[in-house]
Design a protein around this motif. Structure first.
Motif, PDB file in Angstrom:
ATOM      1  N   MET A  62       0.856  -1.203   0.000  1.00  0.00           N
ATOM      2  CA  MET A  62       0.000   0.000   0.000  1.00  0.00           C
ATOM      3  C   MET A  62       0.882   1.239   0.000  1.00  0.00           C
ATOM      4  SD  MET A  62      -3.092   1.059   2.637  1.00  0.00           S
ATOM      5  CE  MET A  62      -4.128  -0.289   2.115  1.00  0.00           C
ATOM      6  N   GLY A  63       0.473   2.261  -0.770  1.00  0.00           N
ATOM      7  CA  GLY A  63       1.243   3.497  -0.865  1.00  0.00           C
ATOM      8  C   GLY A  63       0.931   4.447   0.267  1.00  0.00           C
ATOM      9  N   GLN A  64       1.083   5.740  -0.020  1.00  0.00           N
ATOM     10  CA  GLN A  64       0.818   6.754   0.993  1.00  0.00           C
ATOM     11  C   GLN A  64      -0.672   6.833   1.305  1.00  0.00           C
ATOM     12  OE1 GLN A  64       2.871  10.533   0.806  1.00  0.00           O
ATOM     13  NE2 GLN A  64       4.223   9.766  -0.806  1.00  0.00           N
ATOM     14  N   LEU A  65      -0.962   7.266   2.533  1.00  0.00           N
ATOM     15  CA  LEU A  65      -2.348   7.363   2.989  1.00  0.00           C
ATOM     16  C   LEU A  65      -2.690   8.794   3.354  1.00  0.00           C
ATOM     17  CD1 LEU A  65      -2.510   4.316   5.461  1.00  0.00           C
ATOM     18  CD2 LEU A  65      -3.018   4.317   3.003  1.00  0.00           C
ATOM     19  N   ILE A  66      -3.939   9.142   3.154  1.00  0.00           N
ATOM     20  CA  ILE A  66      -4.457  10.388   3.725  1.00  0.00           C
ATOM     21  C   ILE A  66      -4.478  10.219   5.244  1.00  0.00           C
ATOM     22  CG2 ILE A  66      -6.645  11.611   4.109  1.00  0.00           C
ATOM     23  CD1 ILE A  66      -7.163  11.590   1.233  1.00  0.00           C
ATOM     24  N   PRO A  67      -4.045  11.229   6.014  1.00  0.00           N
ATOM     25  CA  PRO A  67      -4.099  11.102   7.467  1.00  0.00           C
ATOM     26  C   PRO A  67      -5.513  10.796   7.948  1.00  0.00           C
ATOM     27  CG  PRO A  67      -2.817  13.027   6.830  1.00  0.00           C
ATOM     28  CD  PRO A  67      -3.456  12.504   5.576  1.00  0.00           C
ATOM     29  N   ALA A  68      -5.630   9.835   8.835  1.00  0.00           N
ATOM     30  CA  ALA A  68      -6.946   9.421   9.325  1.00  0.00           C
ATOM     31  C   ALA A  68      -7.649  10.526  10.096  1.00  0.00           C
ATOM     32  CB  ALA A  68      -6.807   8.175  10.192  1.00  0.00           C
ATOM     33  N   ASP A  69      -6.873  11.508  10.594  1.00  0.00           N
ATOM     34  CA  ASP A  69      -7.478  12.608  11.348  1.00  0.00           C
ATOM     35  C   ASP A  69      -7.730  13.837  10.480  1.00  0.00           C
ATOM     36  OD1 ASP A  69      -4.869  13.358  10.925  1.00  0.00           O
ATOM     37  OD2 ASP A  69      -4.438  13.898  13.013  1.00  0.00           O
ATOM     38  N   ALA A  70      -7.671  13.671   9.149  1.00  0.00           N
ATOM     39  CA  ALA A  70      -7.958  14.802   8.259  1.00  0.00           C
ATOM     40  C   ALA A  70      -9.344  15.358   8.564  1.00  0.00           C
ATOM     41  CB  ALA A  70      -7.873  14.359   6.801  1.00  0.00           C
ATOM     42  N   PHE A 106     -12.130  10.060  -3.464  1.00  0.00           N
ATOM     43  CA  PHE A 106     -11.846  11.478  -3.340  1.00  0.00           C
ATOM     44  C   PHE A 106     -10.885  11.853  -4.463  1.00  0.00           C
ATOM     45  CE2 PHE A 106     -12.380  10.150   1.208  1.00  0.00           C
ATOM     46  CZ  PHE A 106     -13.613  10.754   1.396  1.00  0.00           C
ATOM     47  N   VAL A 107     -10.989  13.096  -4.953  1.00  0.00           N
ATOM     48  CA  VAL A 107     -10.158  13.452  -6.102  1.00  0.00           C
ATOM     49  C   VAL A 107      -9.737  14.915  -6.045  1.00  0.00           C
ATOM     50  CG1 VAL A 107     -12.155  14.085  -7.553  1.00  0.00           C
ATOM     51  CG2 VAL A 107     -10.009  13.357  -8.632  1.00  0.00           C
ATOM     52  N   GLY A 108      -8.567  15.183  -6.630  1.00  0.00           N
ATOM     53  CA  GLY A 108      -8.142  16.552  -6.885  1.00  0.00           C
ATOM     54  C   GLY A 108      -7.682  17.318  -5.669  1.00  0.00           C
ATOM     55  N   GLY A 109      -8.208  18.541  -5.540  1.00  0.00           N
ATOM     56  CA  GLY A 109      -7.716  19.475  -4.533  1.00  0.00           C
ATOM     57  C   GLY A 109      -7.814  18.974  -3.110  1.00  0.00           C
ATOM     58  N   ILE A 110      -8.853  18.216  -2.797  1.00  0.00           N
ATOM     59  CA  ILE A 110      -9.005  17.749  -1.419  1.00  0.00           C
ATOM     60  C   ILE A 110      -7.882  16.783  -1.057  1.00  0.00           C
ATOM     61  CG2 ILE A 110     -10.552  15.838  -2.012  1.00  0.00           C
ATOM     62  CD1 ILE A 110     -10.656  18.061   1.145  1.00  0.00           C
ATOM     63  N   VAL A 111      -7.445  15.968  -2.020  1.00  0.00           N
ATOM     64  CA  VAL A 111      -6.338  15.042  -1.765  1.00  0.00           C
ATOM     65  C   VAL A 111      -5.021  15.811  -1.719  1.00  0.00           C
ATOM     66  CG1 VAL A 111      -5.167  12.946  -2.541  1.00  0.00           C
ATOM     67  CG2 VAL A 111      -7.622  13.223  -2.944  1.00  0.00           C
ATOM     68  N   ASP A 120      -6.138  22.464   5.350  1.00  0.00           N
ATOM     69  CA  ASP A 120      -7.567  22.175   5.459  1.00  0.00           C
ATOM     70  C   ASP A 120      -8.278  22.737   4.230  1.00  0.00           C
ATOM     71  OD1 ASP A 120      -7.531  20.781   7.815  1.00  0.00           O
ATOM     72  OD2 ASP A 120      -7.874  22.533   9.077  1.00  0.00           O
ATOM     73  N   ALA A 121      -8.837  21.873   3.417  1.00  0.00           N
ATOM     74  CA  ALA A 121      -9.517  22.308   2.199  1.00  0.00           C
ATOM     75  C   ALA A 121     -11.012  22.434   2.446  1.00  0.00           C
ATOM     76  CB  ALA A 121      -9.250  21.320   1.068  1.00  0.00           C
ATOM     77  N   ALA A 122     -11.619  23.405   1.804  1.00  0.00           N
ATOM     78  CA  ALA A 122     -13.053  23.661   2.011  1.00  0.00           C
ATOM     79  C   ALA A 122     -13.919  22.742   1.159  1.00  0.00           C
ATOM     80  CB  ALA A 122     -13.370  25.117   1.695  1.00  0.00           C
ATOM     81  N   ASP A 123     -13.489  22.493  -0.077  1.00  0.00           N
ATOM     82  CA  ASP A 123     -14.333  21.762  -1.024  1.00  0.00           C
ATOM     83  C   ASP A 123     -13.904  20.305  -1.123  1.00  0.00           C
ATOM     84  OD1 ASP A 123     -15.703  24.114  -1.635  1.00  0.00           O
ATOM     85  OD2 ASP A 123     -14.230  24.659  -3.161  1.00  0.00           O
ATOM     86  N   VAL A 124     -14.891  19.426  -1.108  1.00  0.00           N
ATOM     87  CA  VAL A 124     -14.653  17.997  -1.289  1.00  0.00           C
ATOM     88  C   VAL A 124     -15.246  17.583  -2.625  1.00  0.00           C
ATOM     89  CG1 VAL A 124     -15.085  15.678  -0.413  1.00  0.00           C
ATOM     90  CG2 VAL A 124     -14.687  17.556   1.191  1.00  0.00           C
ATOM     91  N   ASP A 125     -14.425  16.948  -3.468  1.00  0.00           N
ATOM     92  CA  ASP A 125     -14.891  16.448  -4.756  1.00  0.00           C
ATOM     93  C   ASP A 125     -14.731  14.937  -4.783  1.00  0.00           C
ATOM     94  OD1 ASP A 125     -15.510  18.974  -5.865  1.00  0.00           O
ATOM     95  OD2 ASP A 125     -13.395  19.303  -6.344  1.00  0.00           O
ATOM     96  N   LEU A 126     -15.705  14.286  -5.400  1.00  0.00           N
ATOM     97  CA  LEU A 126     -15.667  12.833  -5.568  1.00  0.00           C
ATOM     98  C   LEU A 126     -15.697  12.494  -7.051  1.00  0.00           C
ATOM     99  CD1 LEU A 126     -18.286  11.737  -2.876  1.00  0.00           C
ATOM    100  CD2 LEU A 126     -15.803  11.559  -2.697  1.00  0.00           C
TER     101      LEU A 126
END
Length: 399
Positions: free
Chosen positions: A1-9, A33-38, A46-52
């Motif tokens: 497995m590669g890098q992970l998004i922090p679980a406490d994001a 999840f895709v793009g800016g949020i990642v 801390d990003a405001a917009d979540v894109d899927l």
């Protein structure tokens, strides 16, 4: 497995988000999840917009959300985008796409279920990062994580092809460099320089939107200087030829802790010429309010005290004028503690003093107002005496 998004994001705790991803098939790998949020989360922002992104067709997304009781708005159905309205705010859900045809301004797309195809049509490697909502693993097809670690803005694939597909990517290259970059990618910079004339094919609204975002980025001064050096502005905004005033303004904003403002910063890039500012504002299709600010930002400050500027211009324009001047920082800081005075004399007061209704009232009112300002906004009693004296002189001169 590669890098992970922090679980406490922070964004992972958004109300309704986990349910949304489950409805869209997170357990089957059908949504990410895709793009800016990642990108931003991996940078600790801390990003405001979540894109899927999802493999589901847009109509299927609509039906799935309806069945789950999640409000869905077809905000961009032709391009595969549905907006899910969650208790924590909107989330855009877009079907995987591939480009069928592009002309530098618009793209014709077809839907696909191939994640790599979807990633390949994006602009920069750092924007083509996906993350599994269940495992939080980051999926990276084009070396975006390495570029992110190096703070390198790099086109996916051939930079010339990317720019040919959408000319706005020239400005986006510099905007992302202004926000994230430590050094420009040499190949991308060379193509943007060579193809700068392509910007002339874009609507000025698109140019303005991208430029105004760039101007408030953390490293805007550095990016603008690079753009000037490589002739990027010349085809669409030849008036921008020097970044020295912008650098001074940015330093003054930082010293006074006043947030950067795109219109104020654009004014700093223009010559001190109201006619030029008016022309640029019209060309970029700015709002009337922003055009007035742009024009006012090119006008030099005279001997007006901060309180007079506040009264005559209002808080925003007064701050602009002082920040763009060489006035002491203390004068700018003093604006926060000042309240704009209210002129206590009205036209009716002059009529009661014997001035006939008509244009004479307005002219005399301006004279009294100027005297009131010159005396540093005295109280109503003193202002009344100023008005009495001005009216007496007016009546004598009118006989």
């Amino acid at each position: 497995m590669g890098q992970l998004i922090p679980a406490d994001a922070t964004f992972l705790n958004r109300a309704g988000l986990a349910e949304l991803t489950e409805v869209l098939g997170a357990d089957r790998g059908e949504v990410r999840f895709v793009g800016g949020i990642v990108r931003d989360t991996m940078l600790g922002i801390d990003a405001a917009d979540v894109d899927l992104a999802t493999t589901h067709q847009p109509e299927d997304v609509l039906h799935a959300l309806k069945r789950a009781g999640i409000k869905a708005v077809p905000t961009g159905l032709a391009h595969g985008t549905i907006t899910a309205i969650l208790p924590s705010g909107p989330v855009e859900v877009t079907t995987l796409r591939r480009d069928v045809a592009t002309d530098g301004r618009h793209a014709t797309v077809a839907f696909t279920d191939n994640w790599r195809e979807d990633a390949a049509r994006r602009d920069f490697t750092m924007n083509a990062l996906y993350a599994d909502p269940r495992t939080l693993e980051v999926i990276d097809y084009f070396g975006g994580l390495d570029d992110l670690a190096a703070r390198r803005v790099r086109f996916i694939g051939d930079p010339l092809q990317r720019v040919a597909e959408d000319h706005l990517r020239i400005l986006r290259f510099f905007r992302f460099y202004a926000r994230f970059g430590d050094s420009p990618d040499a190949d991308g910079l060379a193509v943007c320089t060579a193809r700068a004339n392509d910007l002339m094919a874009l609507s000025r609204e698109r140019v303005a939107a991208e430029l105004l975002k760039l101007l408030v980025a953390a490293h805007a001064v550095r990016a603008v200087g690079l753009m000037i050096a490589h002739g990027i502005f010349r085809p669409v905004l030849p008036e921008i030829a020097d970044a020295d005033r912008l650098a001074t303004l940015a330093a003054r904003e930082a010293e006074t802790r006043i947030p950067p403002d795109p219109i104020r910063r654009l004014a700093a890039l223009l010559p001190r010429d109201a006619a030029v500012a008016e022309d640029v504002g019209a060309r970029l299709r700015l709002s009337n309010h922003d055009r007035r600010r742009l024009i006012a930002g090119t006008e030099p400050v005279g001997g007006e005290a901060p309180r007079e500027l506040l009264y005559r211009l209002g808080a925003t324009l007064a701050a602009d004028r002082l920040l763009l001047s060489d006035r002491p920082i203390e004068q700018i800081e003093s604006l926060a503690s000042l309240t704009a005075p209210i002129f206590p004399i009205k036209g009716g007061d002059l009529v009661q003093r014997g001035i006939g209704r008509g244009p004479d009232v307005a002219r005399l009112l301006r004279t009294i107002e100027d005297l009131w300002i010159a005396e540093d906004f005295p109280d109503a009693e003193r202002t009344g005496r100023i008005a009495d004296s001005a009216v007496d002189q007016w009546l004598i001169s009118s006989r």
